[in-house]
Design an enzyme around this catalytic site. Structure first.
Site, PDB file in Angstrom:
ATOM      1  N   SER A 157       0.858  -1.175   0.000  1.00  0.00           N
ATOM      2  CA  SER A 157       0.000   0.000   0.000  1.00  0.00           C
ATOM      3  C   SER A 157       0.897   1.227   0.000  1.00  0.00           C
ATOM      4  O   SER A 157       1.884   1.279  -0.729  1.00  0.00           O
ATOM      5  CB  SER A 157      -0.946  -0.036   1.210  1.00  0.00           C
ATOM      6  OG  SER A 157      -1.891   1.012   1.145  1.00  0.00           O
ATOM      7  N   HIS A 169      -2.901  -1.003  -3.208  1.00  0.00           N
ATOM      8  CA  HIS A 169      -4.146  -0.281  -2.952  1.00  0.00           C
ATOM      9  C   HIS A 169      -4.269   0.918  -3.887  1.00  0.00           C
ATOM     10  O   HIS A 169      -3.837   2.023  -3.571  1.00  0.00           O
ATOM     11  CB  HIS A 169      -4.204   0.174  -1.493  1.00  0.00           C
ATOM     12  CG  HIS A 169      -4.312  -0.957  -0.527  1.00  0.00           C
ATOM     13  ND1 HIS A 169      -3.999  -0.844   0.807  1.00  0.00           N
ATOM     14  CD2 HIS A 169      -4.695  -2.250  -0.706  1.00  0.00           C
ATOM     15  CE1 HIS A 169      -4.200  -2.005   1.410  1.00  0.00           C
ATOM     16  NE2 HIS A 169      -4.612  -2.870   0.511  1.00  0.00           N
ATOM     17  N   ASP A 203      -4.010  -5.068   6.073  1.00  0.00           N
ATOM     18  CA  ASP A 203      -4.374  -5.885   4.916  1.00  0.00           C
ATOM     19  C   ASP A 203      -3.197  -6.797   4.559  1.00  0.00           C
ATOM     20  O   ASP A 203      -2.041  -6.378   4.570  1.00  0.00           O
ATOM     21  CB  ASP A 203      -4.729  -4.989   3.723  1.00  0.00           C
ATOM     22  CG  ASP A 203      -5.377  -5.765   2.589  1.00  0.00           C
ATOM     23  OD1 ASP A 203      -5.937  -6.843   2.853  1.00  0.00           O
ATOM     24  OD2 ASP A 203      -5.328  -5.282   1.439  1.00  0.00           O
TER      25      ASP A 203
END
Length: 350
Positions: free
Chosen positions: A19, A46, A138
């Site tokens: 990310s 992301h 995540d």
């Protein structure tokens, strides 16, 4: 690059997730891979629903491997990089990839957990998962499933990562994971893939279930408590309002609703903070709408409720709405959201 690897099906798969802050280590990774890399490379970062990303172009320019947005049903080939397109989960199968518009996982689509969980289900011991810089958690559940399926987990050194949330969560979920700095990550990946090829030649039974991994990317049947769920909670899904069940793995627990939204513990806390603020604004709107209706009754339908002081009620409701609006303006979440505050992943860099 020789023609043969592009025609064959890879026996090992490398899945990379990140990310905020992950672009630099991702470029270092792909730049260090050889042109005849024996594994397919699947990448999820992301990107949200933005359509402006040039990530595959950037990876191709910096790598000896061709990179492109993944296409639904596209065959897997070694020495190629498949990137999850904005707004779609990237799902790994034994010899192909698919794209899913399923529910957001950890507030993201594409989600790193979905990629890793699908690889655990279909690739098993021949899979290698890499977690790069990013906030919150995540990927943590996904790497736990990869490890349980006999695959290997590599994590960017949290001290080296620009944002350490995702690496730290992954290391908590898989304590045996290998850490590597960005400048050495390609070498570590090359060695891990070599071990994955050895494991693929000598498959062992997987201690994880395909059902558990598959629920990350596919719709769940409505049931009081699914077989893979540990217990129901008193919490509701911040996105759809459905009840949340808790799922306990060996090193980590996570939460999901029957629609299919999944949350790691840290992501759930951040999502709940956002939902609480939204509920306050919803209450402001409700009070103001009720006040407006009371004024309407006073001015237009005086016989609607004889004896009811519509104007006075309207003024009291408006006063309450003003008080709540002041609270909403001053609202500061008690739970920080590093993902929201993090520097946006720059995928348009030269």
């Amino acid at each position: 690059m020789s023609a043969e690897p592009s025609r064959s099906t890879p026996t090992a798969v490398l899945a990379v997730g990140g990310s905020a802050g992950s672009l630099t280590p991702l470029l270092a990774l792909v730049r260090g891979l050889p042109p005849q890399f024996p594994a397919a490379v699947l990448v999820t970062v992301h990107l949200g629903d933005s359509q402006n990303s040039r990530l595959p172009e950037i990876l191709s320019r910096r790598s000896r491997l061709p990179a492109a947005w993944a296409r639904d049903g596209e065959p897997l080939r070694p020495a190629r990089v498949y990137v999850a397109p904005p707004g779609f989960h990237l799902v790994a199968a034994a010899d192909s990839v698919s794209l899913s518009r399923g529910p957001r996982v950890n507030r993201h689509r594409p989600s790193v957990d979905v990629l890793f969980a699908s690889m655990a289900s279909t690739i098993g011991p021949a899979g290698v998962a890499v977690v790069l810089s990013g906030a919150l958690d995540d990927g943590a559940v996904g790497v736990a499933l990869v490890a349980a399926a006999g695959g290997e987990v590599l994590v960017e050194d949290p001290d080296d990562a620009e944002f350490s949330g995702m690496p730290l969560a992954a290391l908590h979920a898989v304590t045996a994971a290998t850490t590597s700095r960005a400048d050495d990550i390609a070498r570590a990946v090359d060695q891990a893939v070599a071990r994955a090829l050895d494991r693929a030649a000598k498959p062992t039974p997987s201690p994880t279930t395909a059902e558990e991994a598959d629920t990350m990317a596919h719709h769940l049947a409505i049931d009081y408590l699914a077989q893979t769920e540990s217990r129901l909670t008193r919490m509701s899904c911040p996105e759809c309002g459905g009840s949340l069940a808790q799922i306990d793995l060996d090193q980590i627990s996570y939460f999901r609703c029957h629609i299919g939204h999944h949350y790691g513990p840290q992501t759930l806390a951040a999502a709940q903070a956002d939902a609480s603020e939204a509920k306050i604004w919803s209450a402001v709107a409700g009070l103001e709408e009720e006040a407006a209706l009371q004024r309407y009754l006073y001015e237009t339908v005086p016989h609607a409720s004889p004896g009811t002081p519509h104007l006075q009620v309207a003024e009291q409701l408006a006063q309450r709405a003003d008080q709540l609006r002041e609270l909403a303006h001053a609202w500061t979440p008690l739970v920080p959201d590093p993902e929201r505050d993090a520097t946006v992943l720059r995928t348009t860099a030269p």
